[in-house]
Design a protein around this motif. Structure first.
Motif, short mmCIF file in Angstrom:
data_model
loop_
_atom_site.label_atom_id
_atom_site.label_comp_id
_atom_site.label_asym_id
_atom_site.label_seq_id
_atom_site.Cartn_x
_atom_site.Cartn_y
_atom_site.Cartn_z
N ALA A 179 34.70 50.17 43.64
CA ALA A 179 33.96 48.95 43.37
C ALA A 179 33.94 48.63 41.88
O ALA A 179 34.10 47.47 41.47
N GLN A 180 33.80 49.65 41.03
CA GLN A 180 33.80 49.43 39.60
C GLN A 180 35.18 49.00 39.10
O GLN A 180 35.30 48.13 38.22
N MET A 181 36.23 49.59 39.67
CA MET A 181 37.58 49.21 39.26
C MET A 181 37.84 47.74 39.54
O MET A 181 38.47 47.04 38.75
N LYS A 182 37.32 47.24 40.66
CA LYS A 182 37.55 45.84 41.02
C LYS A 182 36.89 44.89 40.04
O LYS A 182 37.28 43.72 39.95
N SER A 183 35.89 45.36 39.31
CA SER A 183 35.20 44.50 38.36
C SER A 183 35.91 44.43 37.01
O SER A 183 35.47 43.72 36.12
N HIS A 184 37.02 45.17 36.87
CA HIS A 184 37.81 45.15 35.64
C HIS A 184 39.21 44.64 35.99
O HIS A 184 40.03 45.41 36.51
N PRO A 185 39.50 43.37 35.74
CA PRO A 185 40.76 42.78 36.20
C PRO A 185 42.00 43.53 35.77
O PRO A 185 42.92 43.74 36.57
N ARG A 186 42.07 43.97 34.50
CA ARG A 186 43.26 44.68 34.05
C ARG A 186 43.43 46.01 34.76
O ARG A 186 44.53 46.42 35.14
N LEU A 187 42.33 46.71 34.95
CA LEU A 187 42.37 48.00 35.64
C LEU A 187 42.77 47.83 37.10
O LEU A 187 43.61 48.56 37.62
N TRP A 188 42.18 46.84 37.76
CA TRP A 188 42.50 46.61 39.17
C TRP A 188 43.95 46.15 39.33
O TRP A 188 44.64 46.54 40.28
N ALA A 189 44.44 45.32 38.39
CA ALA A 189 45.83 44.87 38.45
C ALA A 189 46.79 46.04 38.27
O ALA A 189 47.83 46.12 38.94
N GLU A 190 46.44 46.98 37.38
CA GLU A 190 47.28 48.17 37.19
C GLU A 190 47.28 49.03 38.45
O GLU A 190 48.33 49.56 38.85
N TYR A 191 46.15 49.16 39.10
CA TYR A 191 46.08 49.92 40.35
C TYR A 191 46.92 49.25 41.43
O TYR A 191 47.64 49.92 42.18
N GLN A 192 46.83 47.94 41.53
CA GLN A 192 47.63 47.21 42.51
C GLN A 192 49.12 47.40 42.25
O GLN A 192 49.91 47.60 43.18
N ARG A 193 49.50 47.33 40.96
CA ARG A 193 50.92 47.39 40.61
C ARG A 193 51.51 48.79 40.83
O ARG A 193 52.63 48.92 41.34
N THR A 194 50.77 49.82 40.44
CA THR A 194 51.34 51.17 40.45
C THR A 194 51.02 51.97 41.70
O THR A 194 51.68 52.98 41.96
N VAL A 195 50.02 51.56 42.46
CA VAL A 195 49.62 52.33 43.64
C VAL A 195 49.81 51.52 44.93
O VAL A 195 50.52 51.94 45.84
N ILE A 196 49.17 50.35 45.01
CA ILE A 196 49.19 49.58 46.25
C ILE A 196 50.58 49.02 46.53
O ILE A 196 51.08 49.11 47.66
N ALA A 197 51.22 48.42 45.52
CA ALA A 197 52.53 47.80 45.74
C ALA A 197 53.57 48.82 46.23
O ALA A 197 54.30 48.52 47.19
N PRO A 198 53.67 50.02 45.64
CA PRO A 198 54.64 50.98 46.17
C PRO A 198 54.32 51.42 47.60
O PRO A 198 55.23 51.65 48.40
N ARG A 199 53.03 51.53 47.94
CA ARG A 199 52.68 51.90 49.32
C ARG A 199 53.11 50.81 50.29
O ARG A 199 53.64 51.10 51.37
N ARG A 200 52.89 49.56 49.94
CA ARG A 200 53.30 48.46 50.81
C ARG A 200 54.82 48.42 50.95
O ARG A 200 55.35 48.21 52.04
N ALA A 201 55.53 48.64 49.84
CA ALA A 201 56.99 48.63 49.88
C ALA A 201 57.51 49.75 50.79
O ALA A 201 58.46 49.56 51.55
N ALA A 202 56.87 50.93 50.73
CA ALA A 202 57.30 52.05 51.58
C ALA A 202 57.08 51.74 53.05
O ALA A 202 57.92 52.07 53.90
N MET A 203 55.96 51.08 53.36
CA MET A 203 55.69 50.73 54.76
C MET A 203 56.67 49.67 55.25
O MET A 203 57.16 49.72 56.39
N LEU A 204 56.99 48.72 54.38
CA LEU A 204 57.95 47.68 54.75
C LEU A 204 59.32 48.29 55.02
O LEU A 204 60.03 47.86 55.96
#
Length: 277
Positions: A179-204
């Motif tokens: 919840a705290q990470m989501k309140s920091h746009p740069r931090l959340w964007a970095e998490y999306q780029r380095t963690v979420i995006a690779p997971r989605r790509a692997a599932m695809l």
């Protein structure tokens, strides 16, 4: 994965570091200098800052096998797993004590970990990168998949999403950190780029392998099929925290999608399986 709107957090600590890359503690040269000599002993190893295997080469101990031309030169500075673990543990310790992300400074983290600030900057370019790795460390480990199977790998990934949802429900600490990470746009964007995006790509990629193997139809958009598999699990884990997450959820979901949602009688009669547009 979708994030919530920002919510500002209060602070309890004494250091006023910000959760952005503009870090007042950052040394010149971006961490290429020697660690600061704060003299703090590493409470996990008994050594001073950077002595947990993180010092420069020691000719007396690390010269390697001798040759006709003298010792082999050692390239670079050795990385210490113990130092990295101490730094990650220090962030978790401070967060568990109620310190908000926005108030955590590199200086405070280094002091708690018993290392110099330069030790942190040799590993992480800024606090965003460090905090993302902290979240990786406290979340369930990513699933180990074959990389060659289709539906079997997809099932493992969906099961990981389900168990991750259970972990978030049972851990107040993990829920608060996200919840705290989501309140920091740069931090959340970095998490999306380095963690979420690779997971989605692997599932695809697993969906595409299932199509190539004849396990899924080949006349539909693979991204749409990926969303059909992932969407229901995300809906239950992220948007409906009260929804049940039973052990057989993933198998039931895959079975339902493979069977289709049209009534059996309609399919047996050869009627259309799509509703009005």
């Amino acid at each position: 994965m979708p994030g919530d709107g920002p919510d500002r957090q209060g602070g309890h600590g004494h250091d006023t570091g910000r959760a952005s890359g503009d870090d007042p503690d950052r040394p010149s040269g971006h961490g290429t200098g020697r660690p600061s000599g704060d003299g703090t002993a590493d409470r996990r190893t008994g050594h001073g800052p950077d002595e947990a295997g993180d010092r420069g080469p020691d000719p007396a101990r690390h010269c390697g096998p001798a040759s006709a031309h003298g010792p082999e030169p050692r390239r670079g500075r050795p990385r210490s797993a113990a130092a990295e673990r101490a730094i990650l543990d220090a962030v978790v310790e401070l967060l568990e004590a109620g310190e908000p992300l926005a108030r955590l400074s590199i200086e405070r983290i280094a002091r708690t970990a018993g290392v110099g600030k330069a030790t942190i900057y040799r590993r992480w370019s800024d606090k965003e990168a460090l905090f993302v790795d902290v979240l990786r460390a406290v979340e369930p480990s990513d699933p180990v998949v074959s990389g060659t199977a289709g539906l079997d790998d997809l099932r493992l990934m969906l099961e990981w999403v389900r168990t991750r949802g259970l972990a978030h429900r049972s851990s107040v600490f993990l829920h608060n950190v996200v919840a705290q990470m989501k309140s920091h746009p740069r931090l959340w964007a970095e998490y999306q780029r380095t963690v979420i995006a690779p997971r989605r790509a692997a599932m695809l990629e697993a969906v595409r392998r299932a199509v190539d193997a004849g396990e899924l139809r080949d006349d539909l958009d693979t991204e749409l099929m990926n969303d059909l598999f992932l969407g229901p699990v995300l809906m239950r884990t992220l948007h409906h925290p009260e929804a049940p997450l039973p052990d057989d959820l993933v198998d039931r979901l895959i079975h339902a999608l493979l069977q289709g949602l049209a009534p059996k009688a309609q399919v047996a009669a050869g009627g259309p399986v799509t509703g009005p547009m």
